[in-house]
Every structure is written in structure tokens, then in C-alpha cells.
Motif scaffolding. Structure first.
Motif, PDB file in Angstrom:
ATOM      1  N   PHE A  13       0.752  -1.172   0.133  1.00  0.00           N
ATOM      2  CA  PHE A  13      -0.047   0.066  -0.314  1.00  0.00           C
ATOM      3  C   PHE A  13       0.759   1.442   0.081  1.00  0.00           C
ATOM      4  N   ILE A  14       2.070   1.324   0.706  1.00  0.00           N
ATOM      5  CA  ILE A  14       2.878   2.418   0.697  1.00  0.00           C
ATOM      6  C   ILE A  14       3.362   2.646  -0.749  1.00  0.00           C
ATOM      7  N   LYS A  15       3.819   1.719  -1.434  1.00  0.00           N
ATOM      8  CA  LYS A  15       4.133   1.542  -2.891  1.00  0.00           C
ATOM      9  C   LYS A  15       3.256   2.316  -3.602  1.00  0.00           C
ATOM     10  N   PHE A  16       2.119   1.584  -3.572  1.00  0.00           N
ATOM     11  CA  PHE A  16       0.669   2.217  -4.093  1.00  0.00           C
ATOM     12  C   PHE A  16       0.436   3.475  -4.041  1.00  0.00           C
ATOM     13  N   ALA A  17       0.626   3.992  -2.724  1.00  0.00           N
ATOM     14  CA  ALA A  17       0.426   5.347  -2.512  1.00  0.00           C
ATOM     15  C   ALA A  17       1.419   6.256  -3.195  1.00  0.00           C
ATOM     16  N   GLY A  88     -13.561   3.442 -11.787  1.00  0.00           N
ATOM     17  CA  GLY A  88     -12.984   4.626 -11.340  1.00  0.00           C
ATOM     18  C   GLY A  88     -13.271   5.979 -11.720  1.00  0.00           C
ATOM     19  N   LEU A  89     -13.082   6.008 -13.159  1.00  0.00           N
ATOM     20  CA  LEU A  89     -13.642   7.247 -13.999  1.00  0.00           C
ATOM     21  C   LEU A  89     -14.941   7.607 -13.527  1.00  0.00           C
ATOM     22  N   VAL A 118     -11.806   7.559  -4.604  1.00  0.00           N
ATOM     23  CA  VAL A 118     -11.568   6.628  -5.910  1.00  0.00           C
ATOM     24  C   VAL A 118     -10.188   5.755  -5.229  1.00  0.00           C
ATOM     25  N   THR A 119      -9.137   6.303  -4.699  1.00  0.00           N
ATOM     26  CA  THR A 119      -8.012   5.593  -4.242  1.00  0.00           C
ATOM     27  C   THR A 119      -8.288   4.482  -3.629  1.00  0.00           C
ATOM     28  N   TRP A 120      -9.161   4.372  -2.617  1.00  0.00           N
ATOM     29  CA  TRP A 120      -9.605   3.171  -1.930  1.00  0.00           C
ATOM     30  C   TRP A 120     -10.097   2.032  -2.569  1.00  0.00           C
ATOM     31  N   TYR A 121     -11.028   2.464  -3.772  1.00  0.00           N
ATOM     32  CA  TYR A 121     -11.694   1.718  -4.622  1.00  0.00           C
ATOM     33  C   TYR A 121     -10.496   1.108  -5.428  1.00  0.00           C
ATOM     34  N   ARG A 126      -7.658  -3.573  -7.496  1.00  0.00           N
ATOM     35  CA  ARG A 126      -6.806  -4.164  -8.402  1.00  0.00           C
ATOM     36  C   ARG A 126      -6.025  -5.010  -7.450  1.00  0.00           C
ATOM     37  N   LYS A 127      -5.798  -5.035  -6.177  1.00  0.00           N
ATOM     38  CA  LYS A 127      -5.180  -6.145  -5.441  1.00  0.00           C
ATOM     39  C   LYS A 127      -6.057  -7.335  -5.598  1.00  0.00           C
TER      40      LYS A 127
END
Length: 132
Positions: A13-17, A88-89, A118-121, A126-127
């Protein structure tokens, strides 16, 4: 605290962020430039900037955040990513439309709110569908 940061999902999640922050900056700058300098409608601008940031996010996410699944072709991987990104869009544009036109929130503030939601979605879908 240290053991929490060692968890694979936390590190992921840190990389994703980090990828998300860079993608957001591209999204944000494009949005503001299109609205303020070129006087393009905020909803058109947010769609174009979002799609550009998604392309960047895909490239960086698949390189640094998520591993390619051996049981999935790159074509299928991208197709799933594209479908999830389209959803997401839709969420992004819905939040922007409702926030700006109905709730009278400034488009820049609403972009931050929409991106947070949208980040949480994005992360969890994706995970679930793309992570190896």
C-alpha cells in the motif's frame, strides 16, 4: 509500529500510495491547467486528466506495486485494469459533478475529495483482480 510496516500488504500500500501521489500530481496539474489556462469545462478536464494519470498509474503500478500474475496474459491484465479504471473514472466524475454542481464545492477541493475516495476503490479492486 515497525512490525506493521513489515506486513506485505502495508508495504504494498505504501508503494501504491507513492505511485498514486505522482499520478495525482499529473492529474491535478493537468486539471488546473486545462480549466484555468485553456478554460475547458471542469468535467471534461477532469476526465482527460484522470485518463492520463491512469495510464501513468498503470505503467508504474505494474512495475513497482503489483506483480504480474503467471496465470494471466498481459492483454487480459490490461483489459481488467482498463475496466476497473473506467469504473474509477465514473466514480471520479460522479463525485466531481455532485460536489461542484450540486454541493457548490470548488473543483480543486472536490478533486482532492474524489481522489481520496477513488484511491480506496482502486487499491482493493486492483489487489483483488490483478495482484499476484
Amino acid at each position: 509500529m515497525r512490525s506493521v510496516l513489515k506486513r506485505p500488504v502495508t508495504q504494498q500500500f505504501i508503494k501504491f500510495a507513492a505511485v498514486g501521489i505522482l499520478s495525482f500530481l499529473v492529474d491535478w496539474i493537468m486539471l488546473v491547467v486545462m480549466v484555468e489556462l485553456f478554460h475547458i469545462d471542469f468535467l471534461v478536464s477532469t476526465t482527460v486528466s484522470f485518463l492520463t494519470s491512469v495510464a501513468l498509474n498503470y505503467a508504474l503500478s505494474m512495475r513497482f506495486v503489483f506483480e504480474h500474475r503467471d496465470d494471466m496474459s498481459r492483454k487480459r491484465e490490461f483489459t481488467i485494469f482498463a475496466i476497473l479504471s473506467c469504473i474509477g473514472l465514473g466514480l471520479n466524475d460522479l463525485y466531481m459533478f455532485v460536489g461542484v454542481t450540486m454541493l457548490n464545492v470548488g473543483y480543486q477541493a472536490m478533486k482532492v475529495i474524489a481522489t481520496f475516495c477513488v484511491t480506496w476503490y482502486n487499491f482493493f479492486t486492483r489487489k483483488k483482480f490483478l495482484a499476484g
